[in-house]
Scaffold this active site. Sequence first.
Site, PDB file in Angstrom:
ATOM      1  N   LEU A  60      -4.343  17.176   7.246  1.00 51.25           N
ATOM      2  CA  LEU A  60      -4.093  16.145   6.240  1.00 51.25           C
ATOM      3  C   LEU A  60      -3.257  16.715   5.089  1.00 51.25           C
ATOM      4  O   LEU A  60      -3.782  17.002   4.006  1.00 51.25           O
ATOM      5  CB  LEU A  60      -5.449  15.635   5.728  1.00 51.25           C
ATOM      6  CG  LEU A  60      -5.544  14.159   5.353  1.00 51.25           C
ATOM      7  CD1 LEU A  60      -6.988  13.778   5.062  1.00 51.25           C
ATOM      8  CD2 LEU A  60      -4.627  13.753   4.254  1.00 51.25           C
ATOM      9  N   GLU A  62       0.791  16.258   3.704  1.00 51.95           N
ATOM     10  CA  GLU A  62       2.125  15.688   3.899  1.00 51.95           C
ATOM     11  C   GLU A  62       3.226  16.731   3.744  1.00 51.95           C
ATOM     12  O   GLU A  62       4.183  16.752   4.522  1.00 51.95           O
ATOM     13  CB  GLU A  62       2.349  14.521   2.928  1.00 51.95           C
ATOM     14  CG  GLU A  62       1.578  13.243   3.283  1.00 51.95           C
ATOM     15  CD  GLU A  62       0.092  13.299   2.964  1.00 51.95           C
ATOM     16  OE1 GLU A  62      -0.334  14.220   2.237  1.00 51.95           O
ATOM     17  OE2 GLU A  62      -0.658  12.427   3.435  1.00 51.95           O
ATOM     18  N   GLN A  84       1.515   8.658   6.964  1.00 54.62           N
ATOM     19  CA  GLN A  84       0.650   7.525   7.300  1.00 54.62           C
ATOM     20  C   GLN A  84       0.979   6.263   6.489  1.00 54.62           C
ATOM     21  O   GLN A  84       0.935   5.154   7.024  1.00 54.62           O
ATOM     22  CB  GLN A  84      -0.811   7.923   7.124  1.00 54.62           C
ATOM     23  CG  GLN A  84      -1.746   7.155   8.013  1.00 54.62           C
ATOM     24  CD  GLN A  84      -3.076   7.865   8.184  1.00 54.62           C
ATOM     25  OE1 GLN A  84      -3.852   7.983   7.243  1.00 54.62           O
ATOM     26  NE2 GLN A  84      -3.354   8.330   9.382  1.00 54.62           N
ATOM     27  N   PHE A  85       1.290   6.456   5.213  1.00 53.26           N
ATOM     28  CA  PHE A  85       1.724   5.347   4.361  1.00 53.26           C
ATOM     29  C   PHE A  85       2.758   5.904   3.388  1.00 53.26           C
ATOM     30  O   PHE A  85       2.602   7.030   2.903  1.00 53.26           O
ATOM     31  CB  PHE A  85       0.545   4.762   3.576  1.00 53.26           C
ATOM     32  CG  PHE A  85      -0.426   4.010   4.442  1.00 53.26           C
ATOM     33  CD1 PHE A  85      -0.256   2.659   4.707  1.00 53.26           C
ATOM     34  CD2 PHE A  85      -1.505   4.666   5.012  1.00 53.26           C
ATOM     35  CE1 PHE A  85      -1.150   1.976   5.525  1.00 53.26           C
ATOM     36  CE2 PHE A  85      -2.397   3.991   5.839  1.00 53.26           C
ATOM     37  CZ  PHE A  85      -2.218   2.643   6.096  1.00 53.26           C
ATOM     38  N   PHE A  90       5.111  11.119  -1.366  1.00 54.43           N
ATOM     39  CA  PHE A  90       5.562  11.927  -2.495  1.00 54.43           C
ATOM     40  C   PHE A  90       4.952  13.315  -2.514  1.00 54.43           C
ATOM     41  O   PHE A  90       5.473  14.217  -3.146  1.00 54.43           O
ATOM     42  CB  PHE A  90       5.396  11.156  -3.799  1.00 54.43           C
ATOM     43  CG  PHE A  90       6.314   9.977  -3.780  1.00 54.43           C
ATOM     44  CD1 PHE A  90       7.672  10.160  -3.932  1.00 54.43           C
ATOM     45  CD2 PHE A  90       5.848   8.705  -3.484  1.00 54.43           C
ATOM     46  CE1 PHE A  90       8.556   9.102  -3.824  1.00 54.43           C
ATOM     47  CE2 PHE A  90       6.725   7.641  -3.379  1.00 54.43           C
ATOM     48  CZ  PHE A  90       8.075   7.838  -3.548  1.00 54.43           C
ATOM     49  N   HIS A 131      -1.303   1.775  -0.707  1.00 50.01           N
ATOM     50  CA  HIS A 131      -0.879   1.602   0.685  1.00 50.01           C
ATOM     51  C   HIS A 131       0.274   0.612   0.836  1.00 50.01           C
ATOM     52  O   HIS A 131       0.636   0.273   1.957  1.00 50.01           O
ATOM     53  CB  HIS A 131      -2.052   1.132   1.554  1.00 50.01           C
ATOM     54  CG  HIS A 131      -3.048   2.211   1.881  1.00 50.01           C
ATOM     55  ND1 HIS A 131      -3.773   2.859   0.931  1.00 50.01           N
ATOM     56  CD2 HIS A 131      -3.424   2.747   3.062  1.00 50.01           C
ATOM     57  CE1 HIS A 131      -4.573   3.749   1.522  1.00 50.01           C
ATOM     58  NE2 HIS A 131      -4.373   3.699   2.813  1.00 50.01           N
TER      59      HIS A 131
HETATM   60  C1  LIG Z   1      -2.546  11.868   0.523  1.00 51.07           C
HETATM   61  C2  LIG Z   1      -3.096  10.926   1.534  1.00 51.07           C
HETATM   62  N1  LIG Z   1      -2.702  11.012   2.808  1.00 51.07           N
HETATM   63  C3  LIG Z   1      -3.195  10.174   3.728  1.00 51.07           C
HETATM   64  C4  LIG Z   1      -4.094   9.195   3.391  1.00 51.07           C
HETATM   65  C5  LIG Z   1      -4.669   8.245   4.448  1.00 51.07           C
HETATM   66  N2  LIG Z   1      -6.082   8.556   4.636  1.00 51.07           N
HETATM   67  C6  LIG Z   1      -7.050   7.870   4.016  1.00 51.07           C
HETATM   68  S1  LIG Z   1      -8.571   8.510   4.273  1.00 51.07           S
HETATM   69  C7  LIG Z   1      -7.970   9.732   5.266  1.00 51.07           C
HETATM   70  C8  LIG Z   1      -8.888  10.740   5.860  1.00 51.07           C
HETATM   71  C9  LIG Z   1      -9.699  11.435   4.824  1.00 51.07           C
HETATM   72  O1  LIG Z   1     -10.524  12.373   5.407  1.00 51.07           O
HETATM   73  P1  LIG Z   1     -11.619  13.176   4.597  1.00 51.07           P
HETATM   74  O2  LIG Z   1     -10.953  13.869   3.450  1.00 51.07           O
HETATM   75  O3  LIG Z   1     -12.374  14.020   5.534  1.00 51.07           O
HETATM   76  O4  LIG Z   1     -12.545  12.072   3.957  1.00 51.07           O
HETATM   77  P2  LIG Z   1     -13.477  11.021   4.734  1.00 51.07           P
HETATM   78  O5  LIG Z   1     -12.633   9.825   5.012  1.00 51.07           O
HETATM   79  O6  LIG Z   1     -13.981  11.670   5.960  1.00 51.07           O
HETATM   80  O7  LIG Z   1     -14.544  10.708   3.758  1.00 51.07           O
HETATM   81  C10 LIG Z   1      -6.593   9.607   5.386  1.00 51.07           C
HETATM   82  C11 LIG Z   1      -5.721  10.483   6.186  1.00 51.07           C
HETATM   83  C12 LIG Z   1      -4.463   9.126   2.048  1.00 51.07           C
HETATM   84  N3  LIG Z   1      -5.316   8.186   1.605  1.00 51.07           N
HETATM   85  N4  LIG Z   1      -3.967  10.000   1.145  1.00 51.07           N
END
Ligand SMILES: Cc1ncc(C[n+]2csc(CCOP(=O)(O)OP(=O)(O)O)c2C)c(N)n1
Lengths: 326, 326, 395, 395
Positions: A60, A62, A84-85, A90, A131
């Site tokens: 995770l 970017e 993803q969005f 940024f 988003h």
């Molecule tokens: C910077 C960013 N990248 C991608 C996303 C899309 N996204 C939302 S929740 C998520 C997963 C988050 O995983 P984790 O940190 O383990 O938290 P959990 O959802 O398991 O509580 C992603 C990739 C985002 N919100 N922010």
Amino acid sequence: MANQTLTMVQSINLALRREMRSDPSVIVYGQDVGVEGGVFRVTEGIQKEFGEQRCFDAPLAEAGIVGTAIGMAINGMKPVVEIQFSGFFFEAFSQMLCHAARMRNRSRGRFTVPMVVRMPYGGGIKALEHHSESMEAIMAHTPGLKVVIPSTPFDAKGLLIAAIRDPDPVIFMEPKRLYRAIKQEVPEEDYFIPIGKAAVVQEGKDITLIAYGSMIRECWQASQEAKKNGISCEILDLRTISPLDHESILTTVKKTGRAIVVHEAPRSFGAGAEVSALIHENLFHTLKSPVLRVTGFDTIMPLPRTENYYNPNAFRVLKAIELVMK
Amino acid sequence: MANQTLTMVQSINLALRREMRSDPSVIVYGQDVGVEGGVFRVTEGIQKEFGEQRCFDAPLAEAGIVGTAIGMAINGMKPVVEIQFSGFFFEAFSQMLCHAARMRNRSRGRFTVPMVVRMPYGGGIKALEHHSESMEAIMAHTPGLKVVIPSTPFDAKGLLIAAIRDPDPVIFMEPKRLYRAIKQEVPEEDYFIPIGKAAVVQEGKDITLIAYGSMIRECWQASQEAKKNGISCEILDLRTISPLDHESILTTVKKTGRAIVVHEAPRSFGAGAEVSALIHENLFHTLKSPVLRVTGFDTIMPLPRTENYYNPNAFRVLKAIELVMK
Amino acid sequence: MKIKKYEFILICILWHKYIKFTIVAKCSEILYSLNMFINKFDPLKKQMVQILDADGNHKEDLVPAELTPEVVKKLYEQMFFYRMVDARMLKMQRSGRMGTFASIEGQEAAQIGSEFAIQKTDWIVPAFREIAAMCAHGYPLDKYILYWRGNEIGSTPPKDVNVLPVSVPVGSQMLHAVGISWASKMRAEKTIALSYFGDGATSEGDFHEAMNFAGVYKTPTVFICQNNQYAISTPRSKQTASDTLAQKALAYGFPGVLVDGNDLFAMYAVTKEAAERARNGEGPTLIEAQTYRLADHTTSDDATKYREQEEVDEWRKKDPFIRLQKYLYKKGIWNKKYQAKLEEDLTVRVDEVMTAVESTPDQTPDDIFDYHYAEITQSLKEQKAYLKYILKQQK
Amino acid sequence: MKIKKYEFILICILWHKYIKFTIVAKCSEILYSLNMFINKFDPLKKQMVQILDADGNHKEDLVPAELTPEVVKKLYEQMFFYRMVDARMLKMQRSGRMGTFASIEGQEAAQIGSEFAIQKTDWIVPAFREIAAMCAHGYPLDKYILYWRGNEIGSTPPKDVNVLPVSVPVGSQMLHAVGISWASKMRAEKTIALSYFGDGATSEGDFHEAMNFAGVYKTPTVFICQNNQYAISTPRSKQTASDTLAQKALAYGFPGVLVDGNDLFAMYAVTKEAAERARNGEGPTLIEAQTYRLADHTTSDDATKYREQEEVDEWRKKDPFIRLQKYLYKKGIWNKKYQAKLEEDLTVRVDEVMTAVESTPDQTPDDIFDYHYAEITQSLKEQKAYLKYILKQQK
Ligand SMILES: Cc1ncc(C[n+]2csc(CCOP(=O)(O)OP(=O)(O)O)c2C)c(N)n1
Ligand SMILES: Cc1ncc(C[n+]2csc(CCOP(=O)(O)OP(=O)(O)O)c2C)c(N)n1
Ligand SMILES: [Mg+2]
Ligand SMILES: [Mg+2]
């Protein structure tokens, strides 16, 4: 080969598969694009067809995704990565601006960065906070990048194939509100829509509506209404925001003498300003009326329940048409 | 109190000290701003006067600097952080765009982010690669931010004091080529130049030159030349790029009927496009000639030996004046 | 003797290839998987690999077999060459013939030792203080210098040289090294990437993401952190609270090693081990090279503002050259006469490079526009025409 | 009985305050610096703090004194309340009365346990899956729900509630927690900040920078990583190659602890110790709470696409409620009748909140423009007028 009736999600998926089949250096990665096939299912089935070596989930991060893709592209691969969005792009912008956009120029072509960064952008599906961003002007202001935005399933496939084959980094922004909203015949075989070329998607003679992505549909609806009042609208789909197709813009406005630029992004310092400035600089004496802009507000995108207040729509375009034609 | 003749580096230093003396919540941090006093010596002596608690070096991490400053601002401090060069600001852009710019709106004022991000921008001092960027349009396109750029030592002090007292996040871009290039009388006492207001810095009647930061000087030189040919130029210093002072822009152009916008940043999708679009939208029928732009190119800033090719200068402005007046 | 610029580059490459192919190539066939350092020296206990100490004493059993006195002599000469280039650049900068640049003084062993441990086909992904590593790996020296002089031609290494140009945004380039080496791995090639960066760079988010990607995908990447104790004026102690930088690797599931960066032997031996691990699919390694930036940060900096002379003096005693001279003296190679002759010879070479540098033309107005995209865009064409028009008018 | 929305919130706060001020306040006076867990449990050896195991067996000597059966009962009820809210939100979402939201199911102990260890004046800086921690700390529940319903009023906690609104950009909020707690430290206040984030968040550069700043400046920050094993579909094993997330703290020079996140006792005890360390100027702590996201990532997700039912079943057995019920049963508190009554009571409360939620008006067109700056700009005024004009015309 047969045509299929596809959504944009499907046509993008098809484009990815076709390029992956014909070019082993094309790989796809990003958050959740592997097993899950992406949160919008754009990469559905790709890991299954091409294996984990060519389609996989990234951590995770970017900047990590874009930064490693730059390295891969320098070393012979063609990464097509997904953010993803667009609101999270940024995190990776510095990598894009400082490196992807500059490597060819600074090394005089010794190193190049043929990569594609795909990302859904824009509002209209009542998505969560952060988003629904539309920040194409920011990317377009960055020298060395190309910014492409399709408005139909057909175009999405042709433009994505062009983006993947492009020898330079391309930001490919997908209007997520159109992901499944329209279906269209899409040929199974390869075709190619050139980057850097706008297209007149409806001919008209009184006014040109200039737009891209999700706003093309709104323009089309507005033009249908306008027709009832005897106004004939030409619609120019920019398709590529940068490099901007000056010639096509000036040609259509020279013909109609009037123009409106439409985008979802905030108004000030948006892409509409560039289009407007360009037209006025070149066609000041031809114009029958100043170019107007119908855009999002200079505000943060509202949360789902009131996002409709924000989004430009056919009605707002129609009002602007009436104003220009007055 | 006496006036002093100061460079912009010194007047900014003075503004920081004055605010730190009168408001204990003002703190200054960033890379090398402590012991060293910053690579341009803007914070020279501040750690000595206020101690390490209020002026200190940060680890080499732009997002960290901006992100922690957001937290501090939420919790009662007024951080004035330095990004060493604007080219590295993009590491922190996501924090700025997603959080600093949005916190007041999303929490309806429950949480606010009164902070200032200072950074030198622009070319003209033959600095290293990535050290001469002018990316103000990108920040200006971000809802919720304010973007301020002074053009003189006097303005720098007054605008920085305003920025520090502003209840919202302000990006304060310092034209590094003017850091030591001009000296000016600067009062020792407090004064305040309002954010969001442009200023007519030279009156004229034939054409308005609209610029900011380092380009004001070029405009002034061009206007001196133009005068020899009997052309009288008004010069509008925007001072604030966002929110843009529509009223002042329209007032001066209504008066002169002609305008040129000048900036160092790349032309396409730059701040000049917004100014041009704005003027045409509002004064189409008053304008005697279309608004022109004199800007940097849509290229990466060349390295020192040829950066002069890139930079807009008085001569280019003069050529544009001649074109508009033709 | 007068050598032309291109001949000179050729000689450099050949000189380099000579050492590489006669020695390294052979040695890398002998499997170096003895694993003597990595995972053996615990950074949490601050254990540091050192083979040749500051006083010139060496641990005989740890000296890599391929580092024969003759080879060490060649490496010493290489190192010394870059120190001389550095000094010359400084002199030129002071008289306005060179732009701002970042001195390497003190870090020669860290770079020459590590670069010598990899193969020509391997990649080097540098920051901005890696003249020795880059040029030893084939980056033309005149081009490196031209970069700092402010000429874009300086970022254009030849096709067969796998060295990226200087990367100014701190901490950003390691991700490229990960991507580059990952691509090699995907194609089942045996090339690896070696990325250099400073102590300051470890604070950037991009460092973290690079390390994390490398760990997850086991990319064949060797991360060399040249901890020269400062990031401009900011001392290492203010950069991070961890005792060592090497231990940061623990966060990513691969080994970190602390190495005396002023010890050519240690730098070679550990990098070699890390490179072979990478090549064998065992994944990345983080090497923290403890060294010191003896000069100012760049020519625009004044280090006396933020550090004590005593500290610099202490580190001067640990200069990589002093210990190597002692070592080579013991081996009957180094003496004052040898040194004088060396300096004389190298001065000629430095002169030649600088002549090449100063006779290289700047980029043209065309060049500014022609390389942004594979094919120039219409509006860049127009902007180019405008610039040419302006330049003509302005004459 | 019919309670109004505001009364309900008041009751919530009072209920919360009751527990806090009668128990925690007193306990925190007793110096909890016994230091039983932090720096004692080594994450590199995968040592995990657990007091109450999945079968309901507890380590008597490790049970914090303040967690009397009565207190545990209250905490259990709080936890259960949020599970019920969660279930109701899901039901509403399925019938179109709620937006996409992130379920807490399975993570109740991690949140209630840790929140209970801090004081009302301390800060909570959440991600987007922290309903229990946020609302236990005073964030009005109706507002929390309104946020997910897509109403901006949902991000506006009252003045005296030190909880930031939901933060969607993953990994970004920990820097705010560092800044917030750093500001407190600068003013020599004794408040700390507790920041929540997921396993996925540890991959972001911002995580690294937050941890590093906290380490360098010894900020009073407690980092709680709820490792629920997934970031959307990406399993923990693909997120990073380090064995534990807790060990990442080693890179920043402060302690990390692995904790059974489904164990209310362990979460309370370790957070308490970390909070007191922070308060006493000993700096930050990273807590990895091993837990599991029993539900889909959000209501737009379908977890069956990427994980096996068996895995979920295994974790269901480790559900924080099962073990607590066993514990409270032993203490003579929990039985089926009690549970039935509890559910009945809580259903009423859930109904009431939902009524409040559904009767809250959306933001107005004015609201869209009025809060961007302390003072609205001229062009936002004009844009607002335009929107109103359009809305009127469109009617
Ligand atoms: C910077 C960013 N990248 C991608 C996303 C899309 N996204 C939302 S929740 C998520 C997963 C988050 O995983 P984790 O940190 O383990 O938290 P959990 O959802 O398991 O509580 C992603 C990739 C985002 N919100 N922010
Ligand atoms: C992202 C970024 N921020 C700031 C700078 C300005 N800057 C140039 S070098 C430097 C210090 C680098 O320190 P370190 O990583 O230790 O490398 P060293 O200079 O010691 O070799 C800084 C802050 C930069 N180039 N890039
Ligand atoms: Mg350093
Ligand atoms: Mg998770």
